[in-house]
Design an enzyme around this catalytic site. Structure first.
Site, PDB file in Angstrom:
ATOM      1  N   ARG A  64       2.182  10.088  -2.367  1.00  0.00           N
ATOM      2  CA  ARG A  64       2.109   8.772  -1.664  1.00  0.00           C
ATOM      3  C   ARG A  64       1.571   9.328  -0.624  1.00  0.00           C
ATOM      4  NH1 ARG A  64       4.244   2.591  -3.042  1.00  0.00           N
ATOM      5  NH2 ARG A  64       3.360   3.274  -4.456  1.00  0.00           N
ATOM      6  N   HIS A 108      -5.100   3.691  -7.080  1.00  0.00           N
ATOM      7  CA  HIS A 108      -3.398   3.666  -6.942  1.00  0.00           C
ATOM      8  C   HIS A 108      -3.309   3.738  -8.738  1.00  0.00           C
ATOM      9  CE1 HIS A 108       0.912   3.520  -7.491  1.00  0.00           C
ATOM     10  NE2 HIS A 108       0.978   2.226  -7.541  1.00  0.00           N
ATOM     11  N   GLN A 114      -0.883   3.365 -11.449  1.00  0.00           N
ATOM     12  CA  GLN A 114       0.151   1.630 -11.810  1.00  0.00           C
ATOM     13  C   GLN A 114      -1.168   1.417 -12.798  1.00  0.00           C
ATOM     14  OE1 GLN A 114       2.467  -0.333  -9.890  1.00  0.00           O
ATOM     15  NE2 GLN A 114       1.793  -1.368 -11.933  1.00  0.00           N
ATOM     16  N   ASP A 173      -2.572  -8.904  -6.127  1.00  0.00           N
ATOM     17  CA  ASP A 173      -1.999  -7.701  -5.319  1.00  0.00           C
ATOM     18  C   ASP A 173      -1.235  -8.569  -3.716  1.00  0.00           C
ATOM     19  OD1 ASP A 173      -0.547  -5.484  -4.295  1.00  0.00           O
ATOM     20  OD2 ASP A 173      -2.425  -4.889  -3.959  1.00  0.00           O
ATOM     21  N   CYS A 202       1.421  -5.382  -9.332  1.00  0.00           N
ATOM     22  CA  CYS A 202       2.172  -4.533  -9.238  1.00  0.00           C
ATOM     23  C   CYS A 202       2.530  -4.120  -8.994  1.00  0.00           C
ATOM     24  CB  CYS A 202       1.393  -3.627  -8.387  1.00  0.00           C
ATOM     25  SG  CYS A 202       0.622  -3.468  -6.941  1.00  0.00           S
ATOM     26  N   ARG A 251       5.000   1.192 -16.147  1.00  0.00           N
ATOM     27  CA  ARG A 251       5.535   2.870 -14.885  1.00  0.00           C
ATOM     28  C   ARG A 251       5.627   3.799 -15.352  1.00  0.00           C
ATOM     29  NH1 ARG A 251       3.201   1.197 -10.155  1.00  0.00           N
ATOM     30  NH2 ARG A 251       3.412   4.143  -8.923  1.00  0.00           N
TER      31      ARG A 251
HETATM   32  N1  NVA Z   1      -1.766  -3.156  -2.294  1.00  0.00           N
HETATM   33  C1  NVA Z   1      -0.645  -2.493  -2.274  1.00  0.00           C
HETATM   34  C2  NVA Z   1      -0.163  -1.696  -3.492  1.00  0.00           C
HETATM   35  C3  NVA Z   1       1.926  -1.245  -3.484  1.00  0.00           C
HETATM   36  C4  NVA Z   1       1.924  -0.543  -4.631  1.00  0.00           C
HETATM   37  C5  NVA Z   1      -0.191  -1.659  -1.670  1.00  0.00           C
HETATM   38  O1  NVA Z   1      -0.700  -0.102  -1.255  1.00  0.00           O
HETATM   39  O2  NVA Z   1       0.525  -1.437   0.021  1.00  0.00           O
HETATM   40  N1   CP Z   2       3.901  -1.156  -7.704  1.00  0.00           N
HETATM   41  C1   CP Z   2       4.297  -0.037  -7.267  1.00  0.00           C
HETATM   42  O1   CP Z   2       3.857   1.116  -6.998  1.00  0.00           O
HETATM   43  O2   CP Z   2       5.870   0.046  -6.260  1.00  0.00           O
HETATM   44  P1   CP Z   2       6.082   0.897  -5.789  1.00  0.00           P
HETATM   45  O3   CP Z   2       5.568   0.640  -4.271  1.00  0.00           O
HETATM   46  O4   CP Z   2       7.628   0.179  -5.291  1.00  0.00           O
HETATM   47  O5   CP Z   2       6.129   1.982  -5.525  1.00  0.00           O
END
Ligand code: NVA
Ligand code: CP
Length: 304
Positions: free
Chosen positions: A107, A134, A137, A222, A262, A290
């Site tokens: 990540r 992502h 997800q 989101d 998500c 997940r």
């Molecule tokens: N769009 C959000 C998703 C978090 C799971 C981010 O990138 O922070």
């Molecule tokens: N939805 C998601 O990816 O959650 P986290 O940021 O907690 O991993």
């Protein structure tokens, strides 16, 4: 030496439509196996290395729990305490980590970092979120839709909010699973052009959130400011004011429409408490899935 011929999961488009559906159906089976309390350990003695340059609750715990349930092990690596955080090149880290483990999950911020990691890794690399996409997800979201309503082909999905990483992965899913995706976003917050070009036959972009929700089968939103955009929070709050998913918006959708997010969510910003905690919301199944969807992905990449 660069490595090729390995199956990576950097975006959903690394899967064919048939493979995507296969993973969804397998995730549903793996969920049943786990809920029955059966032991199933196809990854005994296998190791997953997980690099997190951004925070996570669900992604970290689902991969770690999934590997444990499969009889394997997961290692959590953060930039605070690895040499990656002190500038060791991604290419070198990829070679070293993949020489000791069976799979890498990452990540990070720039999508290019995941691509470089994959280029130099001798084991499969899984994208656990980048600034661009992502995909993990979406495996869970689509599993959740299939469980609740059956195949999503031909349905209408409405994305409300930022044209961000989640939105881009929804665009990929629309193309692969053949649903219509209506993206309702404020002007200036549209998805990136390259994703529009890839998926244009399956998407519509509008700033009219009311018409976008009419007759929808699934409404998704989101956060307004993603990880890395914290400084833009105030500006974004203003820009997205009319883009909160409320009960009024949900009432425009089909009677059996679902709501997904998500998580983490901000009640009172992108979604009202009434909607996320209401009876059309499937966010807790979505979060649990997940675990099951990524176990299906790990099995697909490492066993099949
Ligand atoms: N769009 C959000 C998703 C978090 C799971 C981010 O990138 O922070
Ligand atoms: N939805 C998601 O990816 O959650 P986290 O940021 O907690 O991993």
């Amino acid at each position: 030496m660069k490595t090729s011929n390995i199956r990576h999961f950097l975006t959903l488009t690394d899967l064919s439509s048939a493979e995507f559906r296969r993973i969804i159906h397998r995730a549903i089976e793996l969920k049943a196996i786990q809920h029955r309390g059966e032991i199933y350990e196809p990854l005994k003695h296998k190791v997953l290395a997980m690099i997190f340059d951004k925070s996570s609750t669900r992604t970290r715990v689902s991969f770690e729990a999934g590997m444990a349930q499969f009889g394997g092990h997961a290692i959590f690596l953060s930039p605070r305490d690895t040499q990656l955080g002190r500038g060791e090149p991604v290419e070198d880290s990829a070679r070293v980590l993949s020489s000791m483990t069976d799979c890498l999950m990452v990540r990070t911020f720039a999508h290019e970092n995941v691509e470089r990691l994959a280029e130099y890794s001798s084991v499969p690399v899984i994208n656990g979120l980048t600034d661009d996409v992502h995909p993990c997800q979406l495996l869970a979201d689509m599993q959740t839709y299939f469980e609740q309503r059956g195949d999503i082909k031909g349905k209408t999905v409405t994305w409300v909010g930022d044209g961000n990483n989640m939105c881009h992965s929804y665009m990929h899913a629309a193309r692969l699973l053949e649903f219509k995706l209506i993206i309702a976003c404020p002007e200036g917050f549209e998805p990136q052009q390259s994703f529009i070009d890839e998926t244009r036959d399956y998407i519509e972009i509008t700033s009219d959130v009311t018409s976008a929700c009419r007759n929808s089968d699934l409404i998704v939103t989101d956060v307004w400011a993603s990880m890395g955009q914290e400084k833009e929070q105030k500006v974004r709050e203003q820009a997205f004011l009319k883009f909160q998913v409320t009960s009024e918006l949900m009432s425009l959708a089909n009677a059996d429409a679902l709501f997904m997010h998500c998580l983490p969510a901000h009640r009172g910003e992108e979604v009202s408490a009434e909607v996320i905690d209401g009876n059309q919301s499937v966010v807790w199944d979505e979060a649990e899935n997940r675990l099951h969807a990524q176990k299906a992905l790990l099995e697909f990449l490492l066993v099949d």
